[in-house]
Design an enzyme around this catalytic site. Structure first.
Site, PDB file in Angstrom:
ATOM      1  CG  HIS A   1       6.881  -8.204  -4.577  1.00 47.78           C
ATOM      2  ND1 HIS A   1       6.820  -9.380  -3.687  1.00 47.78           N
ATOM      3  CD2 HIS A   1       5.569  -7.937  -4.941  1.00 47.78           C
ATOM      4  CE1 HIS A   1       5.183  -9.649  -3.546  1.00 47.78           C
ATOM      5  NE2 HIS A   1       4.746  -8.750  -4.382  1.00 47.78           N
TER       6      HIS A   1
ATOM      7  CG  ASP B   1       1.959  -2.588  -8.806  1.00 47.03           C
ATOM      8  OD1 ASP B   1       1.265  -2.958  -9.166  1.00 47.03           O
ATOM      9  OD2 ASP B   1       2.720  -2.697  -7.517  1.00 47.03           O
TER      10      ASP B   1
END
Length: 378
Positions: free
Chosen positions: A258, A313
């Site tokens: 991320h 996700d």
């Protein structure tokens, strides 16, 4: 070149009281409330109030939010017809863009501090109806409008699948809506902010956000992460797949890493919990949950030294699959939730910090050239 920040990394374009992120320590808060506490002790409707009005609601305020959401589900028949008029193999988020463009033509109105928040609530309710009918159109089912209830998540699931969801399914859907509701200013929110800075209407801001979310490096990541599990097929294939695909093939491990978090994404921990709960009653989902766990273990072994861990996700697709959604709908489910964050941010920007967003580009081409008549050009 030192004036340029590629990808606008660490460039601040607004102040916000909506979402706080501590990427080093894995902390996410909405309006000062830890994401864990919000998922465990509130509902999506309460978070809608929090993001739009600045604090959690009392019972009367919560009831008002529910009334506005329940009243907002209806959308014009022309918009339903547009969704169903598209080819069934159309991209689900693209179908949402089409619907919201039409809604902008019908409902787009100037910004108004008195009505902005109620407009946002209607946008969120209509997003539920749009996503429901994108799914139903692609599945060849008749249109359906979500029916009023005491739960936004329940109304959405009932309309999507024509069945009464279990308490566990409603809670998981509600948690998913909260977890994806906002994350400061990623690409889609930035696109919405740029659009709002021109004082375009709120529905157009959502169209801009959807266009950015559609990309596989943003909203499409949940679909790509789950496709890995489909490709692996069974838990016993995981080691071989990981060695060949990730270690030797040097492919990107989707659902890992991320831009902001340098530790385990706090949303991923919660999605993992709900994925485990739902998979206990769904054998097919349980298979993919077990695959995900094995991939996670291998991924952490390989990437943790680089501060790369599972993001939101990684497990969300297992939750959506266990709820009954096909993979092609995962990004649309992200969009349904993030509609809250998009509208909250654009309201905050237009009302408190408005300025036309107009960045510059550093010119690196020729300084000046003479125009040669075309007949003399080689």
């Amino acid at each position: 070149m030192s004036q340029i920040s590629r990808g606008l990394e660490n460039v601040y374009i607004k102040t916000t009281s909506l979402t706080y992120i501590d990427g080093e320590n894995g902390i996410l808060r909405y309006g000062g409330y830890d994401i864990d506490d919000l998922v465990d002790h509130t509902t999506f409707e309460e978070v809608v109030y929090l993001m739009l009005y600045g604090d959690l609601p009392n019972k009367i305020q919560l009831q008002r939010i529910r009334v506005l959401l329940n009243e907002g589900y209806e959308i014009p028949q022309q918009v339903i017809d547009m969704i169903y008029g598209l080819p069934r193999d159309s991209d689900a988020v693209g179908m949402m863009e089409t619907a919201f463009s039409a809604l902008s033509s019908i409902y787009g109105s100037p910004w108004n501090k008195v009505t902005n928040r109620e407009t946002a609530i209607k946008v969120i309710a209509r997003a539920s109806t749009v996503v429901t009918n994108v799914l139903r159109a692609k599945e060849g089912k008749k249109p359906r409008i979500p029916e009023p209830s005491d739960s936004f998540a329940r109304s959405f699931l009932e309309a999507s699948f024509n069945r009464t969801p279990s308490t566990e399914e409603v809670k998981a859907m509600d948690a998913s809506l909260i977890l994806y509701a906002d994350h400061e200013v990623p690409a889609s929110t930035t696109a919405a902010l740029v659009t709002s800075s021109t004082l375009s209407d709120m529905y157009s801001c959502v169209v801009a956000a959807l266009a950015a979310l559609k990309g596989p490096l943003h909203g499409g990541a949940a679909e790509e992460a789950f496709k890995q599990f489909l490709e692996i097929g069974s838990p016993e294939n995981t080691d071989q797949w990981f060695q060949k695909k990730i270690v030797e093939g040097k492919a990107r491990l989707m659902g890992f890493g991320h831009r902001v978090y340098k530790t385990y994404d706090p949303r991923a921990k919660l999605f993992k919990r709900f994925a485990k709960q739902l998979s206990e009653r769904n054998q097919e989902a349980k298979k993919y949950f077990e695959i995900a766990q094995k991939v996670e273990e291998l991924g952490i072994q390989m990437f943790s030294q680089k501060h790369i861990f599972p993001n939101t996700d990684f497990y969300s697709g297992v939750v959506f699959y266990a709820l009954g959604f096909p993979v092609y709908m995962f990004t649309s489910l992200f969009a349904l939730s993030r509609t809250l964050g998009w509208t909250a941010h654009v309201i905050e920007y237009v009302e408190e910090q408005h300025r036309l967003i107009r960045p510059r580009a550093l010119y690196v081409g020729p300084i000046r050239r003479e125009v040669i008549p075309i007949e003399l050009r080689g």
